[in-house]
Scaffold this motif. Structure first.
Motif, PDB file in Angstrom:
ATOM      1  N   GLU A  41      11.488  22.502  -4.577  1.00 29.90           N
ATOM      2  CA  GLU A  41      10.538  22.127  -5.618  1.00 29.90           C
ATOM      3  C   GLU A  41      10.559  20.633  -5.923  1.00 29.90           C
ATOM      4  O   GLU A  41       9.978  20.178  -6.902  1.00 29.90           O
ATOM      5  N   GLY A  42      11.198  19.853  -5.057  1.00 28.67           N
ATOM      6  CA  GLY A  42      11.282  18.414  -5.285  1.00 28.67           C
ATOM      7  C   GLY A  42       9.931  17.723  -5.325  1.00 28.67           C
ATOM      8  O   GLY A  42       9.753  16.713  -6.015  1.00 28.67           O
ATOM      9  N   TYR A  43       8.952  18.278  -4.595  1.00 26.44           N
ATOM     10  CA  TYR A  43       7.629  17.652  -4.554  1.00 26.44           C
ATOM     11  C   TYR A  43       6.930  17.656  -5.908  1.00 26.44           C
ATOM     12  O   TYR A  43       5.983  16.894  -6.147  1.00 26.44           O
ATOM     13  N   LEU A  44       7.380  18.537  -6.814  1.00 22.65           N
ATOM     14  CA  LEU A  44       6.752  18.614  -8.134  1.00 22.65           C
ATOM     15  C   LEU A  44       7.055  17.396  -8.994  1.00 22.65           C
ATOM     16  O   LEU A  44       6.279  17.043  -9.887  1.00 22.65           O
ATOM     17  N   THR A  45       8.165  16.725  -8.722  1.00 22.84           N
ATOM     18  CA  THR A  45       8.568  15.593  -9.565  1.00 22.84           C
ATOM     19  C   THR A  45       8.644  14.266  -8.803  1.00 22.84           C
ATOM     20  O   THR A  45       8.751  13.213  -9.426  1.00 22.84           O
ATOM     21  N   LYS A  46       8.578  14.325  -7.468  1.00 19.81           N
ATOM     22  CA  LYS A  46       8.694  13.098  -6.675  1.00 19.81           C
ATOM     23  C   LYS A  46       7.411  12.837  -5.892  1.00 19.81           C
ATOM     24  O   LYS A  46       6.743  13.781  -5.473  1.00 19.81           O
ATOM     25  N   PRO A  47       7.066  11.565  -5.701  1.00 21.12           N
ATOM     26  CA  PRO A  47       5.869  11.263  -4.894  1.00 21.12           C
ATOM     27  C   PRO A  47       6.080  11.675  -3.450  1.00 21.12           C
ATOM     28  O   PRO A  47       7.186  11.591  -2.921  1.00 21.12           O
ATOM     29  N   VAL A  48       4.999  12.125  -2.811  1.00 20.46           N
ATOM     30  CA  VAL A  48       5.040  12.522  -1.401  1.00 20.46           C
ATOM     31  C   VAL A  48       3.920  11.796  -0.658  1.00 20.46           C
ATOM     32  O   VAL A  48       2.751  11.917  -1.018  1.00 20.46           O
ATOM     33  N   PHE A  63       0.837  -1.196   0.000  1.00 17.05           N
ATOM     34  CA  PHE A  63       0.000   0.000   0.000  1.00 17.05           C
ATOM     35  C   PHE A  63       0.871   1.245   0.000  1.00 17.05           C
ATOM     36  O   PHE A  63       1.897   1.300   0.678  1.00 17.05           O
ATOM     37  N   SER A  64       0.450   2.263  -0.795  1.00 19.99           N
ATOM     38  CA  SER A  64       1.141   3.556  -0.794  1.00 19.99           C
ATOM     39  C   SER A  64       0.139   4.648  -1.142  1.00 19.99           C
ATOM     40  O   SER A  64      -0.450   4.643  -2.220  1.00 19.99           O
ATOM     41  N   ASP A  65      -0.091   5.581  -0.212  1.00 23.14           N
ATOM     42  CA  ASP A  65      -1.013   6.688  -0.412  1.00 23.14           C
ATOM     43  C   ASP A  65      -0.196   7.944  -0.718  1.00 23.14           C
ATOM     44  O   ASP A  65       0.648   8.350   0.083  1.00 23.14           O
ATOM     45  N   VAL A  66      -0.446   8.566  -1.863  1.00 22.64           N
ATOM     46  CA  VAL A  66       0.368   9.692  -2.333  1.00 22.64           C
ATOM     47  C   VAL A  66      -0.445  10.988  -2.315  1.00 22.64           C
ATOM     48  O   VAL A  66      -1.608  11.023  -2.724  1.00 22.64           O
ATOM     49  N   TYR A  67       0.182  12.068  -1.847  1.00 24.85           N
ATOM     50  CA  TYR A  67      -0.434  13.392  -1.804  1.00 24.85           C
ATOM     51  C   TYR A  67      -0.664  13.940  -3.217  1.00 24.85           C
ATOM     52  O   TYR A  67       0.151  13.773  -4.124  1.00 24.85           O
ATOM     53  N   ASP A  68      -1.770  14.657  -3.375  1.00 23.39           N
ATOM     54  CA  ASP A  68      -2.029  15.430  -4.582  1.00 23.39           C
ATOM     55  C   ASP A  68      -1.134  16.681  -4.574  1.00 23.39           C
ATOM     56  O   ASP A  68      -0.971  17.337  -3.544  1.00 23.39           O
ATOM     57  N   LYS A  69      -0.549  17.008  -5.715  1.00 17.72           N
ATOM     58  CA  LYS A  69       0.404  18.124  -5.801  1.00 17.72           C
ATOM     59  C   LYS A  69      -0.230  19.465  -5.419  1.00 17.72           C
ATOM     60  O   LYS A  69       0.404  20.319  -4.798  1.00 17.72           O
ATOM     61  N   GLU A  70      -1.511  19.646  -5.800  1.00 17.31           N
ATOM     62  CA  GLU A  70      -2.178  20.914  -5.494  1.00 17.31           C
ATOM     63  C   GLU A  70      -2.338  21.108  -3.977  1.00 17.31           C
ATOM     64  O   GLU A  70      -2.170  22.206  -3.448  1.00 17.31           O
ATOM     65  N   LEU A  71      -2.660  20.013  -3.285  1.00 16.65           N
ATOM     66  CA  LEU A  71      -2.811  20.100  -1.833  1.00 16.65           C
ATOM     67  C   LEU A  71      -1.469  20.389  -1.163  1.00 16.65           C
ATOM     68  O   LEU A  71      -1.393  21.181  -0.222  1.00 16.65           O
ATOM     69  N   ILE A  72      -0.408  19.761  -1.672  1.00 20.93           N
ATOM     70  CA  ILE A  72       0.926  20.049  -1.141  1.00 20.93           C
ATOM     71  C   ILE A  72       1.235  21.538  -1.266  1.00 20.93           C
ATOM     72  O   ILE A  72       1.724  22.174  -0.331  1.00 20.93           O
ATOM     73  N   LYS A  73       0.922  22.098  -2.436  1.00 22.77           N
ATOM     74  CA  LYS A  73       1.189  23.522  -2.678  1.00 22.77           C
ATOM     75  C   LYS A  73       0.426  24.395  -1.682  1.00 22.77           C
ATOM     76  O   LYS A  73       0.970  25.389  -1.163  1.00 22.77           O
ATOM     77  N   GLU A  74      -0.810  24.044  -1.369  1.00 23.27           N
ATOM     78  CA  GLU A  74      -1.611  24.826  -0.418  1.00 23.27           C
ATOM     79  C   GLU A  74      -0.983  24.798   0.978  1.00 23.27           C
ATOM     80  O   GLU A  74      -0.881  25.830   1.655  1.00 23.27           O
ATOM     81  N   VAL A  75      -0.563  23.600   1.415  1.00 22.39           N
ATOM     82  CA  VAL A  75       0.059  23.479   2.727  1.00 22.39           C
ATOM     83  C   VAL A  75       1.404  24.222   2.739  1.00 22.39           C
ATOM     84  O   VAL A  75       1.727  24.937   3.694  1.00 22.39           O
ATOM     85  N   TYR A  76       2.152  24.052   1.671  1.00 24.79           N
ATOM     86  CA  TYR A  76       3.462  24.689   1.530  1.00 24.79           C
ATOM     87  C   TYR A  76       3.323  26.210   1.671  1.00 24.79           C
ATOM     88  O   TYR A  76       4.068  26.870   2.415  1.00 24.79           O
ATOM     89  N   VAL A 100       8.676  25.828   8.465  1.00 29.73           N
ATOM     90  CA  VAL A 100       9.410  25.082   7.438  1.00 29.73           C
ATOM     91  C   VAL A 100       8.674  23.768   7.190  1.00 29.73           C
ATOM     92  O   VAL A 100       7.925  23.294   8.053  1.00 29.73           O
ATOM     93  N   ILE A 101       8.868  23.194   6.006  1.00 29.89           N
ATOM     94  CA  ILE A 101       8.178  21.948   5.671  1.00 29.89           C
ATOM     95  C   ILE A 101       9.165  20.906   5.148  1.00 29.89           C
ATOM     96  O   ILE A 101      10.104  21.242   4.417  1.00 29.89           O
ATOM     97  N   SER A 102       8.960  19.660   5.547  1.00 32.28           N
ATOM     98  CA  SER A 102       9.718  18.530   4.996  1.00 32.28           C
ATOM     99  C   SER A 102       8.765  17.636   4.213  1.00 32.28           C
ATOM    100  O   SER A 102       7.582  17.522   4.560  1.00 32.28           O
ATOM    101  N   PHE A 103       9.296  16.979   3.186  1.00 32.39           N
ATOM    102  CA  PHE A 103       8.515  16.106   2.315  1.00 32.39           C
ATOM    103  C   PHE A 103       9.052  14.677   2.443  1.00 32.39           C
ATOM    104  O   PHE A 103      10.261  14.466   2.452  1.00 32.39           O
ATOM    105  N   TYR A 104       8.131  13.724   2.485  1.00 35.62           N
ATOM    106  CA  TYR A 104       8.519  12.337   2.726  1.00 35.62           C
ATOM    107  C   TYR A 104       7.947  11.379   1.682  1.00 35.62           C
ATOM    108  O   TYR A 104       6.771  11.480   1.313  1.00 35.62           O
ATOM    109  N   ASN A 105       8.768  10.445   1.214  1.00 43.24           N
ATOM    110  CA  ASN A 105       8.269   9.201   0.635  1.00 43.24           C
ATOM    111  C   ASN A 105       9.088   8.068   1.256  1.00 43.24           C
ATOM    112  O   ASN A 105       9.902   8.318   2.145  1.00 43.24           O
ATOM    113  N   GLU A 106       8.899   6.844   0.811  1.00 44.00           N
ATOM    114  CA  GLU A 106       9.587   5.746   1.493  1.00 44.00           C
ATOM    115  C   GLU A 106      11.093   5.733   1.254  1.00 44.00           C
ATOM    116  O   GLU A 106      11.846   5.127   2.022  1.00 44.00           O
TER     117      GLU A 106
END
Length: 256
Positions: free
Chosen positions: A136-143, A79-92, A101-107
């Motif tokens: 801007e890493g979240y734009l190209t990598k899963p979060v 299982f892997s649940d991935v954030y929508d990019k638009e929502l990340i931008k809103e939180v960011y 400050v914000i950190s971004f995570y994947n496995e």
């Protein structure tokens, strides 16, 4: 493999000691669980790059990470649940407005938009390396999970983003996942995919983000150092994580 039970372990304040290390007796206990056909699973807010060494040291190869956003069992991703990019931008944007400050995570990796005292404090608190800066890493990598680094804006974030859960797990940081994501939901997903819904499940935890884990498991075990709200939900309160609490509980329930 046919499992007789499942056991889910939080890390900080639970499976680990006060230096975020795996004590030798814990590794021995996890090995014994597996020999007894009981599946040990790490259930943590951290991600795999942070816990890979811990998992190896503890002889555990299954995990629920990032507060339930990702599940691996015996080496396989289930299982892997991935954030929508638009929502990340809103939180960011909200984080930047609050001078946090914000950190971004994947496995596989962690990165952040900047370094500040809260970020440095958060990673020092859990004894893990400071992540690199990649705004801007979240734009190209899963979060799968976000970490908000700050101390005074919990109420703001909770009201601004009702679709998200914010877990304050250190004095410096808020684990941030979607409302649909939790350790508890991950337990249910794991049980269904592995056909373990009729197998007894045990939860071990100490913090507020373990409440959902408790709700999903049959037997709820709070560490002696756990927060009061978790102890109130517990079937059994064991000793502190620094006083052999895991071993004490496993023996109490005759799992080892």
């Amino acid at each position: 493999m046919t499992y007789k039970a499942t056991a889910f372990f939080d890390l900080d304040g639970t499976l680990l000691d006060d230096k975020s290390q795996v004590r030798p007796e814990i590794k021995e206990a996890m090995t014994q669980l597996k020999e007894n056909n009981i599946l040990p699973v790490i259930a943590t807010g951290r991600t795999e790059v942070e816990v890979a060494a811990i998992m190896k040291e503890a002889n555990i190869d299954s995990d629920i990470i990032m507060n339930g956003a990702f599940i691996r069992v015996a080496g396989d991703i289930i299982f892997s649940d991935v954030y929508d990019k638009e929502l990340i931008k809103e939180v960011y944007d909200a984080v930047k407005e609050n001078n946090d400050v914000i950190s971004f995570y994947n496995e596989k990796e962690i990165w952040c938009n900047a370094h500040n005292e809260f970020l440095l404090g958060a990673y020092d608190f859990i004894h893990t390396p400071v992540p690199p800066i990649d705004p801007e890493g979240y734009l190209t990598k899963p979060v799968n999970m976000l970490l908000v680094l700050g101390q005074d804006n919990d109420t703001y974030y909770t009201s601004q983003f009702p679709q998200l859960n914010f877990y304050r797990n250190t004095p410096f940081s808020l684990d941030t996942v979607k409302k649909t994501v939790s350790k508890g939901n991950a337990v249910k997903i794991l049980q269904e995919k592995l056909q373990l819904t009729d197998v007894p499940s045990y939860a071990f935890g100490d913090g507020p983000n373990d409440l959902a884990l408790f709700e999903a498991c049959d037997i709820k075990i709070a560490m002696g150092n756990a927060v009061d709200v978790l102890k109130e939900k517990a079937d059994f309160i064991t000793k502190k994580n620094t006083e052999g609490g895991i071993i004490h509980a496993l023996k109490h329930f005759e799992l080892i």
